[in-house]
Design a protein around this motif. Structure first.
Motif, PDB file in Angstrom:
ATOM      1  N   MET A   1     -22.478  32.695 -12.383  1.00 30.72           N
ATOM      2  CA  MET A   1     -21.140  32.835 -11.866  1.00 30.72           C
ATOM      3  C   MET A   1     -20.449  31.469 -11.849  1.00 30.72           C
ATOM      4  SD  MET A   1     -19.893  34.367  -8.257  1.00 30.72           S
ATOM      5  CE  MET A   1     -19.483  32.972  -7.239  1.00 30.72           C
ATOM      6  N   ASN A   2     -19.223  31.418 -12.313  1.00 28.86           N
ATOM      7  CA  ASN A   2     -18.442  30.190 -12.322  1.00 28.86           C
ATOM      8  C   ASN A   2     -17.879  29.914 -10.932  1.00 28.86           C
ATOM      9  OD1 ASN A   2     -18.894  30.079 -15.055  1.00 28.86           O
ATOM     10  ND2 ASN A   2     -16.883  30.837 -15.612  1.00 28.86           N
ATOM     11  N   ASN A   3     -18.082  28.691 -10.443  1.00 23.76           N
ATOM     12  CA  ASN A   3     -17.490  28.309  -9.167  1.00 23.76           C
ATOM     13  C   ASN A   3     -16.869  26.914  -9.221  1.00 23.76           C
ATOM     14  OD1 ASN A   3     -19.796  26.744  -9.133  1.00 23.76           O
ATOM     15  ND2 ASN A   3     -20.661  27.642  -7.300  1.00 23.76           N
ATOM     16  N   VAL A   4     -16.761  26.337 -10.419  1.00 26.04           N
ATOM     17  CA  VAL A   4     -16.128  25.033 -10.611  1.00 26.04           C
ATOM     18  C   VAL A   4     -15.007  25.210 -11.614  1.00 26.04           C
ATOM     19  CG1 VAL A   4     -16.461  22.672 -11.427  1.00 26.04           C
ATOM     20  CG2 VAL A   4     -18.276  23.792 -10.138  1.00 26.04           C
ATOM     21  N   GLY A   5     -13.807  24.846 -11.225  1.00 27.04           N
ATOM     22  CA  GLY A   5     -12.689  25.025 -12.139  1.00 27.04           C
ATOM     23  C   GLY A   5     -11.653  23.929 -12.018  1.00 27.04           C
ATOM     24  N   GLY A   6     -10.753  23.908 -12.977  1.00 30.01           N
ATOM     25  CA  GLY A   6      -9.592  23.027 -12.964  1.00 30.01           C
ATOM     26  C   GLY A   6      -9.887  21.551 -12.849  1.00 30.01           C
ATOM     27  N   LEU A   7      -9.177  20.918 -11.929  1.00 28.23           N
ATOM     28  CA  LEU A   7      -9.287  19.473 -11.729  1.00 28.23           C
ATOM     29  C   LEU A   7     -10.704  19.078 -11.326  1.00 28.23           C
ATOM     30  CD1 LEU A   7      -7.795  16.800 -11.696  1.00 28.23           C
ATOM     31  CD2 LEU A   7      -7.138  17.263  -9.338  1.00 28.23           C
ATOM     32  N   ASP A   8     -11.358  19.912 -10.553  1.00 30.19           N
ATOM     33  CA  ASP A   8     -12.739  19.665 -10.131  1.00 30.19           C
ATOM     34  C   ASP A   8     -13.642  19.512 -11.356  1.00 30.19           C
ATOM     35  OD1 ASP A   8     -15.048  19.462  -8.598  1.00 30.19           O
ATOM     36  OD2 ASP A   8     -15.129  21.592  -8.106  1.00 30.19           O
ATOM     37  N   ARG A   9     -13.473  20.381 -12.307  1.00 32.95           N
ATOM     38  CA  ARG A   9     -14.289  20.359 -13.529  1.00 32.95           C
ATOM     39  C   ARG A   9     -14.030  19.093 -14.338  1.00 32.95           C
ATOM     40  NH1 ARG A   9     -13.663  23.399 -18.969  1.00 32.95           N
ATOM     41  NH2 ARG A   9     -15.778  23.225 -19.761  1.00 32.95           N
ATOM     42  N   VAL A  10     -12.769  18.750 -14.531  1.00 36.72           N
ATOM     43  CA  VAL A  10     -12.405  17.551 -15.290  1.00 36.72           C
ATOM     44  C   VAL A  10     -12.964  16.299 -14.616  1.00 36.72           C
ATOM     45  CG1 VAL A  10     -10.459  16.130 -16.058  1.00 36.72           C
ATOM     46  CG2 VAL A  10     -10.349  18.616 -16.285  1.00 36.72           C
ATOM     47  N   ALA A  11     -12.839  16.225 -13.287  1.00 37.96           N
ATOM     48  CA  ALA A  11     -13.337  15.067 -12.545  1.00 37.96           C
ATOM     49  C   ALA A  11     -14.855  14.939 -12.674  1.00 37.96           C
ATOM     50  CB  ALA A  11     -12.945  15.179 -11.079  1.00 37.96           C
ATOM     51  N   ARG A  12     -15.566  16.050 -12.586  1.00 35.97           N
ATOM     52  CA  ARG A  12     -17.030  16.017 -12.707  1.00 35.97           C
ATOM     53  C   ARG A  12     -17.460  15.508 -14.086  1.00 35.97           C
ATOM     54  NH1 ARG A  12     -20.188  19.579  -9.294  1.00 35.97           N
ATOM     55  NH2 ARG A  12     -18.876  20.351  -7.603  1.00 35.97           N
ATOM     56  N   ILE A  13     -16.809  16.017 -15.124  1.00 39.00           N
ATOM     57  CA  ILE A  13     -17.160  15.598 -16.478  1.00 39.00           C
ATOM     58  C   ILE A  13     -16.860  14.117 -16.668  1.00 39.00           C
ATOM     59  CG2 ILE A  13     -16.581  15.890 -18.923  1.00 39.00           C
ATOM     60  CD1 ILE A  13     -16.180  18.914 -18.274  1.00 39.00           C
ATOM     61  N   ALA A  14     -15.698  13.669 -16.199  1.00 40.70           N
ATOM     62  CA  ALA A  14     -15.306  12.266 -16.356  1.00 40.70           C
ATOM     63  C   ALA A  14     -16.259  11.335 -15.607  1.00 40.70           C
ATOM     64  CB  ALA A  14     -13.877  12.067 -15.864  1.00 40.70           C
ATOM     65  N   VAL A  15     -16.583  11.672 -14.377  1.00 42.45           N
ATOM     66  CA  VAL A  15     -17.497  10.842 -13.583  1.00 42.45           C
ATOM     67  C   VAL A  15     -18.885  10.830 -14.212  1.00 42.45           C
ATOM     68  CG1 VAL A  15     -18.704  10.685 -11.368  1.00 42.45           C
ATOM     69  CG2 VAL A  15     -16.239  11.043 -11.423  1.00 42.45           C
ATOM     70  N   GLY A  16     -19.348  11.980 -14.659  1.00 39.83           N
ATOM     71  CA  GLY A  16     -20.666  12.053 -15.292  1.00 39.83           C
ATOM     72  C   GLY A  16     -20.751  11.206 -16.546  1.00 39.83           C
ATOM     73  N   LEU A  49     -24.796  23.646  -5.243  1.00 44.59           N
ATOM     74  CA  LEU A  49     -24.423  23.264  -3.885  1.00 44.59           C
ATOM     75  C   LEU A  49     -23.186  24.032  -3.419  1.00 44.59           C
ATOM     76  CD1 LEU A  49     -24.967  21.495  -1.445  1.00 44.59           C
ATOM     77  CD2 LEU A  49     -23.547  19.723  -2.485  1.00 44.59           C
ATOM     78  N   TYR A  50     -22.211  24.191  -4.297  1.00 43.80           N
ATOM     79  CA  TYR A  50     -21.028  24.990  -3.966  1.00 43.80           C
ATOM     80  C   TYR A  50     -21.442  26.409  -3.601  1.00 43.80           C
ATOM     81  CZ  TYR A  50     -17.192  21.852  -5.380  1.00 43.80           C
ATOM     82  OH  TYR A  50     -16.268  20.861  -5.471  1.00 43.80           O
ATOM     83  N   LYS A  51     -22.392  26.959  -4.344  1.00 50.17           N
ATOM     84  CA  LYS A  51     -22.843  28.325  -4.078  1.00 50.17           C
ATOM     85  C   LYS A  51     -23.479  28.423  -2.685  1.00 50.17           C
ATOM     86  CE  LYS A  51     -24.323  31.205  -7.237  1.00 50.17           C
ATOM     87  NZ  LYS A  51     -25.111  31.813  -8.306  1.00 50.17           N
ATOM     88  N   LEU A  52     -24.257  27.409  -2.308  1.00 48.38           N
ATOM     89  CA  LEU A  52     -24.917  27.416  -0.996  1.00 48.38           C
ATOM     90  C   LEU A  52     -23.922  27.372   0.160  1.00 48.38           C
ATOM     91  CD1 LEU A  52     -27.944  25.002  -1.505  1.00 48.38           C
ATOM     92  CD2 LEU A  52     -28.023  27.459  -1.115  1.00 48.38           C
ATOM     93  N   VAL A  53     -22.842  26.597  -0.001  1.00 45.37           N
ATOM     94  CA  VAL A  53     -21.882  26.453   1.092  1.00 45.37           C
ATOM     95  C   VAL A  53     -20.674  27.369   0.958  1.00 45.37           C
ATOM     96  CG1 VAL A  53     -22.594  24.109   1.704  1.00 45.37           C
ATOM     97  CG2 VAL A  53     -20.795  24.446   0.022  1.00 45.37           C
ATOM     98  N   GLY A  54     -20.624  28.160  -0.103  1.00 39.99           N
ATOM     99  CA  GLY A  54     -19.573  29.148  -0.268  1.00 39.99           C
ATOM    100  C   GLY A  54     -18.242  28.609  -0.780  1.00 39.99           C
ATOM    101  N   ILE A  55     -18.269  27.506  -1.521  1.00 39.02           N
ATOM    102  CA  ILE A  55     -17.043  26.926  -2.076  1.00 39.02           C
ATOM    103  C   ILE A  55     -16.851  27.466  -3.485  1.00 39.02           C
ATOM    104  CG2 ILE A  55     -15.914  24.792  -2.810  1.00 39.02           C
ATOM    105  CD1 ILE A  55     -17.458  23.361  -0.609  1.00 39.02           C
ATOM    106  N   ASN A  56     -15.594  27.727  -3.840  1.00 38.57           N
ATOM    107  CA  ASN A  56     -15.273  28.181  -5.199  1.00 38.57           C
ATOM    108  C   ASN A  56     -13.913  27.597  -5.584  1.00 38.57           C
ATOM    109  OD1 ASN A  56     -14.756  29.477  -7.588  1.00 38.57           O
ATOM    110  ND2 ASN A  56     -15.247  31.514  -6.823  1.00 38.57           N
TER     111      ASN A  56
END
Length: 61
Positions: A1-16, A49-56
């Motif tokens: 299940m997808n729970n990372v989208g938009g700006l969050d996704r771009v930021a994660r890829i850039a930081v990684g 981690l998002y799945k554990l704390v219920g963030i989407n």
């Protein structure tokens, strides 16, 4: 299940990518390999981690 989208996704890829490049160039130490985690979660659009704390941040259901 997808729970990372938009700006969050771009930021994660850039930081990684930034952490991995800095590690390969020898600018930062071995801890920079942690960049694999945000890169993978951004590319896969899923964060355990998002799945554990219920963030989407993905607008798609």
């Amino acid at each position: 299940m997808n729970n990372v989208g938009g700006l969050d996704r771009v930021a994660r890829i850039a930081v990684g990518v930034l952490l991995l490049v800095l590690t390969l160039l020898g600018v930062i130490g071995v801890w920079g390999w942690i960049g694999v985690v945000p890169l993978a979660t951004g590319l896969l659009r899923s964060c355990p981690l998002y799945k554990l704390v219920g963030i989407n941040t993905c607008p798609l259901k």
